[in-house]
Design a protein around this motif. Structure first.
Motif, mmCIF file in Angstrom:
data_model
loop_
_atom_site.group_PDB
_atom_site.id
_atom_site.type_symbol
_atom_site.label_atom_id
_atom_site.label_comp_id
_atom_site.label_asym_id
_atom_site.label_seq_id
_atom_site.Cartn_x
_atom_site.Cartn_y
_atom_site.Cartn_z
ATOM 1 N N THR A 160 -26.839 -130.216 -23.486
ATOM 2 C CA THR A 160 -26.205 -130.741 -22.274
ATOM 3 C C THR A 160 -24.725 -131.051 -22.487
ATOM 4 N N ASP A 161 -24.224 -130.799 -23.688
ATOM 5 C CA ASP A 161 -22.827 -131.062 -24.014
ATOM 6 C C ASP A 161 -21.966 -129.928 -23.462
ATOM 7 N N LYS A 162 -21.140 -130.236 -22.476
ATOM 8 C CA LYS A 162 -20.365 -129.192 -21.802
ATOM 9 C C LYS A 162 -19.376 -128.502 -22.734
ATOM 10 N N ASP A 163 -18.793 -129.256 -23.659
ATOM 11 C CA ASP A 163 -17.846 -128.642 -24.603
ATOM 12 C C ASP A 163 -18.557 -127.645 -25.514
ATOM 13 N N VAL A 164 -19.747 -128.016 -25.985
ATOM 14 C CA VAL A 164 -20.510 -127.117 -26.839
ATOM 15 C C VAL A 164 -20.915 -125.861 -26.070
ATOM 16 N N ILE A 165 -21.359 -126.051 -24.834
ATOM 17 C CA ILE A 165 -21.754 -124.899 -24.009
ATOM 18 C C ILE A 165 -20.568 -123.974 -23.794
ATOM 19 N N ARG A 166 -19.411 -124.546 -23.503
ATOM 20 C CA ARG A 166 -18.204 -123.729 -23.296
ATOM 21 C C ARG A 166 -17.866 -122.937 -24.566
ATOM 22 N N ASN A 167 -17.912 -123.590 -25.720
ATOM 23 C CA ASN A 167 -17.628 -122.894 -26.979
ATOM 24 C C ASN A 167 -18.648 -121.788 -27.239
ATOM 25 N N ASN A 168 -19.923 -122.080 -26.933
ATOM 26 C CA ASN A 168 -20.964 -121.064 -27.114
ATOM 27 C C ASN A 168 -20.737 -119.874 -26.189
ATOM 28 N N MET A 169 -20.287 -120.146 -24.980
ATOM 29 C CA MET A 169 -20.005 -119.063 -24.045
ATOM 30 C C MET A 169 -18.873 -118.175 -24.559
ATOM 31 N N LEU A 170 -17.819 -118.796 -25.077
ATOM 32 C CA LEU A 170 -16.695 -118.026 -25.616
ATOM 33 C C LEU A 170 -17.137 -117.176 -26.804
ATOM 34 N N GLN A 171 -17.986 -117.767 -27.649
ATOM 35 C CA GLN A 171 -18.481 -117.019 -28.801
ATOM 36 C C GLN A 171 -19.366 -115.856 -28.360
ATOM 37 N N LYS A 172 -20.175 -116.092 -27.326
ATOM 38 C CA LYS A 172 -21.093 -115.056 -26.855
ATOM 39 C C LYS A 172 -20.339 -113.874 -26.259
ATOM 40 N N ILE A 173 -19.326 -114.129 -25.445
ATOM 41 C CA ILE A 173 -18.620 -113.006 -24.821
ATOM 42 C C ILE A 173 -17.758 -112.247 -25.829
ATOM 43 N N LEU A 188 -16.591 -114.403 -18.650
ATOM 44 C CA LEU A 188 -17.050 -115.782 -18.489
ATOM 45 C C LEU A 188 -17.693 -115.999 -17.127
ATOM 46 N N GLU A 189 -17.117 -115.410 -16.098
ATOM 47 C CA GLU A 189 -17.671 -115.546 -14.748
ATOM 48 C C GLU A 189 -19.055 -114.893 -14.668
ATOM 49 N N ASP A 190 -19.186 -113.702 -15.269
ATOM 50 C CA ASP A 190 -20.467 -113.013 -15.237
ATOM 51 C C ASP A 190 -21.521 -113.786 -16.026
ATOM 52 N N LEU A 191 -21.144 -114.303 -17.210
ATOM 53 C CA LEU A 191 -22.083 -115.077 -18.011
ATOM 54 C C LEU A 191 -22.496 -116.354 -17.287
ATOM 55 N N ALA A 192 -21.563 -117.004 -16.603
ATOM 56 C CA ALA A 192 -21.894 -118.222 -15.849
ATOM 57 C C ALA A 192 -22.906 -117.910 -14.747
ATOM 58 N N ARG A 193 -22.764 -116.760 -14.094
ATOM 59 C CA ARG A 193 -23.724 -116.374 -13.046
ATOM 60 C C ARG A 193 -25.086 -116.066 -13.656
ATOM 61 N N ARG A 194 -25.082 -115.417 -14.835
ATOM 62 C CA ARG A 194 -26.348 -115.138 -15.510
ATOM 63 C C ARG A 194 -27.055 -116.449 -15.864
ATOM 64 N N MET A 195 -26.302 -117.404 -16.383
ATOM 65 C CA MET A 195 -26.881 -118.690 -16.750
ATOM 66 C C MET A 195 -27.449 -119.396 -15.527
ATOM 67 N N LYS A 196 -26.764 -119.275 -14.382
ATOM 68 C CA LYS A 196 -27.241 -119.876 -13.146
ATOM 69 C C LYS A 196 -28.572 -119.272 -12.728
ATOM 70 N N ASN A 197 -28.695 -117.954 -12.899
ATOM 71 C CA ASN A 197 -29.958 -117.295 -12.570
ATOM 72 C C ASN A 197 -31.103 -117.832 -13.416
ATOM 73 N N TYR A 198 -30.843 -118.015 -14.714
ATOM 74 C CA TYR A 198 -31.874 -118.566 -15.593
ATOM 75 C C TYR A 198 -32.186 -120.019 -15.246
ATOM 76 N N GLU A 199 -31.158 -120.790 -14.923
ATOM 77 C CA GLU A 199 -31.358 -122.213 -14.616
ATOM 78 C C GLU A 199 -32.270 -122.410 -13.406
ATOM 79 N N GLN A 200 -32.244 -121.460 -12.473
ATOM 80 C CA GLN A 200 -33.055 -121.592 -11.261
ATOM 81 C C GLN A 200 -34.558 -121.509 -11.543
ATOM 82 N N VAL A 201 -34.937 -120.907 -12.659
ATOM 83 C CA VAL A 201 -36.369 -120.778 -12.977
ATOM 84 C C VAL A 201 -36.741 -121.474 -14.288
ATOM 85 N N TYR A 202 -35.790 -122.160 -14.888
ATOM 86 C CA TYR A 202 -36.000 -122.750 -16.213
ATOM 87 C C TYR A 202 -36.999 -123.896 -16.161
#
Length: 502
Positions: A160-173, A188-202
């Protein structure tokens, strides 16, 4: 809606480990960019170091491999492919995941090592997906005629740490082929949308799913576990409780030269005995040099480390203290040392300089590697069956009257956990073979290591720093300060041969 369904109980299904179970499937759970890969990499290093076979089976990589041949990147790798209302894509992803799961299970049972772990690296974010995984493993176990079974453990990473999530996103892309041809902002925009899709069913793991699981929240700030059975699962739980994201260096240092070792550190078993090399290789088997089994330091390992430091050793201890004090920059330092006299004298100047700003622990676990009797070893290796056992499994081969590398790893295990738990810089002062074996954990290499795999030079500091799910390393030589100290006119009139050479 998918996210509103209740978990299905898996009670009675054969996926839980027995006490003697040695085949394990670890199914990762979690949203993208939440640390699943970090945990997977750590587990690979940890269990590889202990002699287990560990394989990672990543569903995303399988999807990209198929996509590169059968479809365009946009059709199978953009965020729209992961939308919950994309039924066709969902069916494809489910079939692909089960195919990768089947490959992982077959791999586990094909490995010759006693302990084997397959990491099923996928999101597995819904009750239905996890129930499907449980059923697949159960059916696989029931289909076996040889009574071999694979136990199942879910490991969930919640962040739930936003800084960690942001760093992980940068590393992933930056590392994922999904975003290889995208600009950073677009990726980053595409990955954020992908994460949103997963969050809806998580749906997070819940206790009433009746499965074995470990839930790691914000990388060990909180760990929850249920139905943990079997030695490998217990080891994994203890390890995942220990890791964290704090950046701190670990410094590996060989103890300074002791009086009986001066000039003889390399004049050991292999120096005098070409017969040893002939015992370890012939025309029909691959050449195995003595460095591969760490015979270097054989003589030093049986008492010479208990001698007092030479003038050169004392000069190194003083130079080491200067370097660590400078690099620690006022932070509290944890110092781990073997219980030999040479190691204690090596850290004494550092302890005096740091004063109350350090904690010192002398550990027998860091003492020299016991290779037993030289005569017994030579006699044993002259026998074809003994030589064959040695060549087949150098990790578990126990020297007559001494240790195996498996024994050494076991006694170093608490040292690894101490280092992982520490949020302060750690200095480890020990001897060549224990230090090289420790380095195998940090570098993810199988034990034993040779000097070609990883070296811990004399008069040097090996610095290890956390990087992703592993550690980066560099060697810092401090030979010049040692030579300067030996050549200083302030030294005692009684000079060593090395100082006379100055």
């Amino acid at each position: 809606e998918h996210c509103c369904r209740q978990p299905q109980s898996c009670r009675g299904i054969r996926t839980m480990a027995s006490d003697g179970s040695s085949k394990l499937l670890v199914a990762m759970v979690g949203l993208p960019a939440r640390g699943k890969s970090y945990i997977s990499n750590k587990l690979v290093n940890y269990f590889t170091w202990q002699g287990s076979s560990v394989g990672v089976f990543n569903v995303g990589k399988a999807r990209r491999a198929e996509g590169s041949e059968e479809a365009t990147a946009d059709s199978k790798q953009s965020a729209d492919f992961f939308a919950k209302d994309n039924k066709e894509a969902a069916a494809y992803r489910e079939a692909l995941a089960m195919g990768v799961l089947g490959t992982a299970l077959e791999w586990v049972l094909d490995q010759p090592t006693e302990q084997t772990i397959a990491i099923f690296d996928a999101t597995n974010t819904t009750f239905d997906r996890r129930a499907a995984v449980v059923k697949y493993v159960h059916d696989f176990n029931m289909s076996r005629s040889d009574n071999e079974e694979v136990s199942l453990l879910f490991v969930e990473s919640v962040c739930t740490d936003k800084d960690v999530i942001r760093n992980n996103m940068l590393q992933k892309i930056s590392s994922s082929m999904d975003y290889k041809h995208m600009a950073q902002d677009t990726a980053l925009e595409d990955l954020a949308r992908r994460m949103k899709n997963y969050e809806q069913v998580y749906q997070e793991l819940q206790e009433d799913e009746d499965v074995s699981y470990i839930k790691v929240m914000n990388i060990a700030k909180k760990v929850e576990a249920a139905l943990i059975t079997g030695s490998m699962q217990l080891l994994m739980l203890g390890y995942l409780v220990s890791i964290h994201l704090a950046a701190r260096p670990v410094w590996l240092v060989r103890s300074g030269n002791a009086s009986a070792e001066t000039g003889k550190r390399r004049a050991t078993l292999h120096l005098q005995s070409s017969s040893v090399k002939s015992l370890l290789s012939d025309d029909h088997e691959p050449s195995v040099g003595v460095a591969d089994v760490d015979l270097t330091g054989f003589d030093a390992g049986r008492g010479k480390a208990s001698q007092r430091l030479t003038p050169e050793g004392k000069a190194f201890a003083a130079a080491l203290a200067d370097e660590i004090v400078k690099r620690s920059d006022g932070q509290s330092v944890s110092i781990l040392t073997s219980t030999t006299l040479s190691s204690k004298q090596t850290v004494n100047p550092l302890v005096e300089r740091l004063g109350s700003n350090c904690q010192v622990r002398g550990l027998r676990a860091l003492n020299t590697f016991d290779m037993g009797s030289k005569e017994q070893l030579l006699e044993a290796l002259s026998k074809p069956e003994e030589k064959a056992a040695f060549l087949q499994d150098r990790f578990r081969y126990r020297c007559p009257g001494g240790e195996s590398f498996e024994d050494l790893v076991r006694r170093l295990h608490p040292v690894v956990l101490h280092i992982e738990r520490s949020k302060a810089p750690v200095v480890v002062v020990s001897h060549l073979v224990p230090l090289r074996t420790l380095a195998g954990y940090f570098t993810g290499q199988k034990i034993p290591l040779s000097s070609d795999d990883f070296d811990v030079p004399e008069h040097a500091i090996v610095e290890l720093v956390p990087q992703g799910g592993g550690w980066s390393s560099k060697v810092m030589q401090i030979t010049q300060p040692v030579q300067d100290a030996l050549c200083s006119p302030k030294r005692s009139p009684k000079k060593s041969k090395r100082s006379q050479a100055c």
